[in-house]
Design a protein around this motif. Structure first.
Motif, PDB file in Angstrom:
ATOM      1  N   GLU A   1       1.025   4.095  -2.936  1.00  0.00           N
ATOM      2  CA  GLU A   1       0.820   5.524  -2.673  1.00  0.00           C
ATOM      3  C   GLU A   1       2.001   6.351  -3.164  1.00  0.00           C
ATOM      4  O   GLU A   1       1.827   7.415  -3.748  1.00  0.00           O
ATOM      5  CB  GLU A   1       0.588   5.739  -1.180  1.00  0.00           C
ATOM      6  CG  GLU A   1      -0.742   5.184  -0.679  1.00  0.00           C
ATOM      7  CD  GLU A   1      -0.888   5.300   0.832  1.00  0.00           C
ATOM      8  OE1 GLU A   1       0.100   5.709   1.493  1.00  0.00           O
ATOM      9  OE2 GLU A   1      -1.979   4.980   1.349  1.00  0.00           O
TER      10      GLU A   1
ATOM     11  N   ARG B   1       0.838  -1.204   0.000  1.00  0.00           N
ATOM     12  CA  ARG B   1       0.000   0.000   0.000  1.00  0.00           C
ATOM     13  C   ARG B   1       0.870   1.250   0.000  1.00  0.00           C
ATOM     14  O   ARG B   1       0.597   2.214  -0.732  1.00  0.00           O
ATOM     15  CB  ARG B   1      -0.931  -0.003   1.201  1.00  0.00           C
ATOM     16  CG  ARG B   1      -1.911   1.183   1.213  1.00  0.00           C
ATOM     17  CD  ARG B   1      -2.791   1.183   2.446  1.00  0.00           C
ATOM     18  NE  ARG B   1      -3.643   0.012   2.509  1.00  0.00           N
ATOM     19  CZ  ARG B   1      -3.497  -0.992   3.356  1.00  0.00           C
ATOM     20  NH1 ARG B   1      -2.488  -0.976   4.231  1.00  0.00           N
ATOM     21  NH2 ARG B   1      -4.323  -2.005   3.359  1.00  0.00           N
ATOM     22  N   GLU B   2       1.902   1.248   0.793  1.00  0.00           N
ATOM     23  CA  GLU B   2       2.814   2.392   0.831  1.00  0.00           C
ATOM     24  C   GLU B   2       3.517   2.581  -0.512  1.00  0.00           C
ATOM     25  O   GLU B   2       3.687   3.711  -0.986  1.00  0.00           O
ATOM     26  CB  GLU B   2       3.843   2.207   1.951  1.00  0.00           C
ATOM     27  CG  GLU B   2       3.256   2.364   3.342  1.00  0.00           C
ATOM     28  CD  GLU B   2       4.320   2.307   4.422  1.00  0.00           C
ATOM     29  OE1 GLU B   2       5.524   2.273   4.066  1.00  0.00           O
ATOM     30  OE2 GLU B   2       3.968   2.306   5.612  1.00  0.00           O
TER      31      GLU B   2
ATOM     32  N   ASN C   1       1.885   6.345  -6.945  1.00  0.00           N
ATOM     33  CA  ASN C   1       0.579   6.723  -7.496  1.00  0.00           C
ATOM     34  C   ASN C   1      -0.019   5.603  -8.339  1.00  0.00           C
ATOM     35  O   ASN C   1      -0.497   5.800  -9.459  1.00  0.00           O
ATOM     36  CB  ASN C   1       0.689   8.008  -8.335  1.00  0.00           C
ATOM     37  CG  ASN C   1      -0.665   8.652  -8.572  1.00  0.00           C
ATOM     38  OD1 ASN C   1      -1.595   8.501  -7.783  1.00  0.00           O
ATOM     39  ND2 ASN C   1      -0.779   9.364  -9.686  1.00  0.00           N
TER      40      ASN C   1
END
Length: 209
Positions: free
Chosen positions: A23, A19-20, A26
């Motif tokens: 993020e 998830r990091e 993008n």
């Protein structure tokens, strides 16, 4: 201080790390999605046929400007024929520009070698002895498969270990069965898989036309 940060990162779950990463880059990310959301045509692929414990986790979505299609990269939790729990990271490419025959490329093992001797020979790709030594190719129409599987992809696989390709119609999947790249290996794995898809779409070279 740096060692403390790295230590904290290492104890995070794979989902948190991905998830990091998503993020930061993008990239659209979904923690999980129902197996039934896969297109029915994809569910015919060998790795998806075992009906026990099929779960999809950590879905990353990609789009390449030069490729008319969409990528999904995800962890597939499943069981093998011995009911052992397996985790495999799969790259799924869907493009209406693909029109693939049904085929499967998989690493060769002792059973495949015996099968070639006593049952049915592997589809032979002449001029690619290294590939034939490491992989077996199966499908219903050998001539269409020879045309579809481009030499650049064959040469790429020759220098890789235990990769799998399955294709049918607008779908192509790439994976190493029972293997999940580490989080820092996810993007390199994706980029290599995307290059294979690029060859399958755009290569004008073919040894078997």
């Amino acid at each position: 201080m740096l060692s403390e940060i790295l230590s904290a990162f290492n104890i995070k779950t794979r989902s948190s790390q991905l998830r990091e990463l998503a993020e930061e880059m993008n990239i659209p990310y979904t923690r999980k999605t129902p197996f039934k959301n896969l297109p029915k045509a994809v569910r015919r692929f060998k790795i998806f046929r075992n009906k026990s414990s099929r779960r999809i986790r950590n879905v990353l979505s990609f789009q390449e400007n030069d490729l008319p299609g969409q990528f999904k990269l995800f962890d597939f939790l499943h069981q093998n024929s011995s009911e052992e729990r397996r985790r495999t990271t799969i790259l799924l490419f869907r493009s209406d520009a693909l029109n693939l025959p049904s085929f499967r490329v998989r690493p060769k093992n002792a059973l495949h070698i015996l099968g070639e001797i006593f049952v049915q020979p592997n589809i032979v790709f002449e001029g690619h002895p290294g590939f034939m030594e490491k992989y077996t190719v199966s499908g219903d129409n050998s001539e269409e498969i020879k045309y579809a599987l481009k030499p650049e992809a064959i040469d790429f696989l020759t220098h890789k270990k235990n990769w799998n390709l399955e294709g049918f119609g607008p779908f192509l999947i790439i994976y190493r069965k029972g293997k999940r790249p580490r989080v820092n290996e996810i993007l390199p794995f994706y980029r290599q898989g995307a290059q294979v898809c690029r060859w399958m779409l755009f290569s004008n070279t073919n040894d078997f036309v």
